[in-house]
Design an enzyme around this catalytic site. Structure first.
Site, short mmCIF file in Angstrom:
data_model
loop_
_atom_site.label_atom_id
_atom_site.label_comp_id
_atom_site.label_asym_id
_atom_site.label_seq_id
_atom_site.Cartn_x
_atom_site.Cartn_y
_atom_site.Cartn_z
N ARG A 17 0.80 -1.23 0.00
CA ARG A 17 0.00 0.00 0.00
C ARG A 17 0.83 1.28 0.00
O ARG A 17 0.31 2.36 -0.22
CB ARG A 17 -0.97 0.00 1.19
CG ARG A 17 -2.21 -0.81 0.93
CD ARG A 17 -3.06 -0.94 2.17
NE ARG A 17 -2.49 -1.87 3.14
CZ ARG A 17 -2.96 -2.08 4.36
NH1 ARG A 17 -4.01 -1.39 4.78
NH2 ARG A 17 -2.39 -2.95 5.17
N ASP A 106 6.42 -2.04 11.75
CA ASP A 106 5.83 -0.85 11.11
C ASP A 106 5.02 -0.01 12.09
O ASP A 106 4.17 0.77 11.69
CB ASP A 106 4.96 -1.27 9.91
CG ASP A 106 3.85 -2.23 10.29
OD1 ASP A 106 3.64 -2.46 11.50
OD2 ASP A 106 3.18 -2.74 9.37
N ASN A 345 35.32 34.08 12.40
CA ASN A 345 34.16 34.62 11.70
C ASN A 345 34.20 34.16 10.25
O ASN A 345 35.16 34.43 9.53
CB ASN A 345 34.16 36.15 11.77
CG ASN A 345 32.88 36.72 11.19
OD1 ASN A 345 31.86 36.77 11.86
ND2 ASN A 345 32.93 37.10 9.92
N ALA A 348 29.90 36.00 4.86
CA ALA A 348 28.80 35.61 3.97
C ALA A 348 29.35 35.03 2.68
O ALA A 348 30.29 35.57 2.11
CB ALA A 348 27.92 36.82 3.68
C1 UD1 Z 1 -3.06 -7.94 12.64
C2 UD1 Z 1 -3.90 -8.65 13.68
C3 UD1 Z 1 -5.11 -7.76 14.05
C4 UD1 Z 1 -4.62 -6.42 14.54
C5 UD1 Z 1 -3.73 -5.79 13.50
C6 UD1 Z 1 -3.11 -4.52 14.03
C7 UD1 Z 1 -3.60 -11.00 13.20
C8 UD1 Z 1 -4.21 -12.21 12.61
N1 UD1 Z 1 -4.33 -9.90 13.15
O1 UD1 Z 1 -3.85 -7.72 11.49
O2 UD1 Z 1 -5.86 -8.38 15.06
O3 UD1 Z 1 -5.72 -5.58 14.82
O4 UD1 Z 1 -2.64 -6.67 13.16
O5 UD1 Z 1 -2.37 -3.90 13.03
O6 UD1 Z 1 -2.53 -11.05 13.71
N2 UD1 Z 1 3.50 -10.12 9.16
C9 UD1 Z 1 4.52 -11.03 8.96
N3 UD1 Z 1 4.23 -12.23 8.41
C10 UD1 Z 1 2.95 -12.59 8.04
C11 UD1 Z 1 1.92 -11.64 8.26
C12 UD1 Z 1 2.23 -10.44 8.82
O7 UD1 Z 1 5.67 -10.76 9.29
O8 UD1 Z 1 2.79 -13.70 7.54
C13 UD1 Z 1 3.81 -8.83 9.76
C14 UD1 Z 1 3.55 -7.69 8.80
O9 UD1 Z 1 4.72 -7.33 8.09
C15 UD1 Z 1 3.12 -6.58 9.75
C16 UD1 Z 1 2.49 -7.31 10.91
O10 UD1 Z 1 2.95 -8.64 10.85
O11 UD1 Z 1 4.21 -5.85 10.25
C17 UD1 Z 1 0.97 -7.28 10.87
O12 UD1 Z 1 0.51 -7.82 9.66
P1 UD1 Z 1 -0.75 -7.22 8.94
O13 UD1 Z 1 -1.10 -8.08 7.79
O14 UD1 Z 1 -0.56 -5.77 8.73
O15 UD1 Z 1 -1.85 -7.34 10.10
P2 UD1 Z 1 -3.27 -7.94 10.00
O16 UD1 Z 1 -3.14 -9.41 9.74
O17 UD1 Z 1 -4.06 -7.17 9.08
#
Ligand code: UD1
Ligand code: MG
Length: 429
Positions: A17, A106, A345, A348
């Site tokens: 995104r 993040d 000093n 300028a």
């Molecule tokens: C997750 C939570 C959700 C919470 C939200 C807050 C789960 C299932 N859900 O949502 O309840 O409200 O975060 O932001 O956990 N990442 C990995 N490997 C993966 C998936 C994700 O390293 O396989 C990392 C991503 O890079 C990111 C973080 O985990 O930094 C969260 O992943 P993201 O997909 O943004 O979160 P959601 O699953 O949407």
């Protein structure tokens, strides 16, 4: 606290995104990457182990971590959800016994204090989770509680019923688990959900159903839980972090006249009684003493050192240079790889020509020297203590201007020394 701590930072996601080619966790915020910001905050808890889970552009991310010894980097492989990411991390933590704090690469605004609070809350429980009540809950996991407000689990937005979607308490995504009880809960995860992923969040209901207790901590300041998924959110997060940095300096007696137009990165030291005027940019790695004046429109870069009472004014850029006590460069100058003596000093329009196209060279200006307007100092060059240069002088490479001497012209020569073939030149009388 005697229990050892392991930190797991999740950063394997794609981050599509943001629409930029840079991996999301490498986006810059106040002089650090998002990931470095998170690592610095959780690092304050003194973890025995830190595991960073990567996959997309792993090599590029890993390269930025080279100066952080002791990190364990693991490759998640194709990301199959937060539960899968933690399963992979726990393989790297085999045999570890203690607390496992899980956070995201993040989320740059979560403070060490909040992480510590969450960890303290886990004591005596199988886990603790961080929750918040933000204005916008769209897309986030909802916290399920029974009528006695007892925690029941976490439901992902896409798996919520209409009724559950109306819940305003959300899962921030930060947890602290007892390692021994996390392992079996991870092993029990299934991908039987709308996204077909292994949800770390399912461990909460699993632990509760197994008769374990899970504590929850409400994040008092919901802006701390802001995750960066787009450049719009990056700008929002940066503004919050920048305000925090301004407030630290203001509280320490640094008079920032207009914070709204003043950029000060993380990792800048400024002494009390220093005044920072509007439209100034101060980057990471700058040290400013007390009683200094900076700006308006000054640009201080890495390695700039202003000793007490030094002044840098409008349209002056300083990089890897020291200005001694009381030294002044008030207008339109570039000082790079320079050492400016006390009370010197810099007129300028002075330029240190520090770069010959291949290498950088140093300029040394002695104590009390007076560098005339529009002087170009072609480095390496040395201007002695109390020496002067005339307006528009071009002091050429390897010049050694002795203490108290005056040099003028193009190329600059010592006043009083005859120039061959020039009858009028160099007459000191
Ligand atoms: C997750 C939570 C959700 C919470 C939200 C807050 C789960 C299932 N859900 O949502 O309840 O409200 O975060 O932001 O956990 N990442 C990995 N490997 C993966 C998936 C994700 O390293 O396989 C990392 C991503 O890079 C990111 C973080 O985990 O930094 C969260 O992943 P993201 O997909 O943004 O979160 P959601 O699953 O949407
Ligand atoms: Mg996801």
């Amino acid at each position: 606290m005697s229990r050892p701590l392991a930190v797991v930072v999740l950063a394997a996601g794609k981050g599509t995104r943001t629409k930029v080619s840079l991996p999301k966790v490498l986006l810059p915020i106040c002089g650090r990457t998002l990931l470095a910001t998170v690592l610095d905050e959780v690092g304050e808890l003194g973890p025995a182990r830190t595991v960073v889970v990567l996959h997309h552009q792993k090599d590029r991310v890993e390269a930025t971590l080279a100066d952080r010894p002791g990190l364990t980097i693991v490759d998640q492989g194709e990301p199959r959800g937060t539960g899968h990411a933690v399963q992979v991390a726990m393989q790297a933590l085999e045999g570890f016994d203690g607390d496992v704090l899980i956070c995201y690469g993040d989320m740059p605004l979560l403070s060490a204090g909040t992480y510590a609070e969450l960890r303290d809350a886990a004591a005596g429980h199988a886990a603790s989770i961080l929750t918040a009540f933000p204005d916008d809950v769209a897309g986030l996991g909802r916290i399920l509680r029974d009528e006695d407000f007892q925690l029941r689990g976490i439901r992902e937005d896409r798996d919520c019923s209409e009724e559950e979607r109306a819940i305003d308490e959300i899962n921030v995504g930060v947890y602290c688990y007892d390692a021994a009880r996390l392992r079996p809960a991870l092993a029990a995860l299934s991908d039987d959900n709308v996204q077909g992923e292994l949800y770390l969040t399912d461990t909460v209901a699993h632990l509760l159903e197994a008769g374990e207790s899970v504590e929850s901590v409400v994040c008092e300041d919901p802006t701390e839980a802001l995750g960066v998924n787009s450049l719009v959110q990056l700008a929002e997060a940066r503004a919050v972090l920048q305000t925090r940095i301004h407030e630290q300096h203001l509280a320490a007696g640094v008079l920032i006249e207009d914070p709204a137009t003043t950029t000060i990165d993380h990792g800048v030291t400024i002494g009390a009684d220093t005044v920072v005027l509007p439209n100034t940019v101060i980057r990471t790695g700058v040290t400013i003493g007390s009683g200094c004046e900076v700006g308006p429109f000054a640009h201080l870069r890495d390695g700039a050192v202003l000793e007490d009472g030094a002044a840098v004014g409008n349209f002056v850029e300083v990089k890897k240079s020291t200005l001694g006590p009381g030294a002044k460069a008030k207008h339109l100058a570039y000082l790079g790889d320079a050492e400016i003596g006390a009370k010197a000093n810099i007129g300028a329009g002075t330029i240190t020509a520090n770069y010959d196209g291949k290498n950088k060279h140093r300029t040394v200006v002695g104590e009390g020297a007076f560098v005339g307007s529009g002087t170009v100092l072609v480095a390496p060059v040395h201007v002695g203590a109390g020496a002067r240069t005339g307006a528009g002088a071009i002091v050429t490479r390897n010049a050694e201007i002795g203490a108290g001497e005056t040099w003028v012209g193009v190329p600059a020569r010592r006043l009083g020394v005859p120039v061959p073939g020039d009858a009028a030149g160099g007459d000191e009388s």
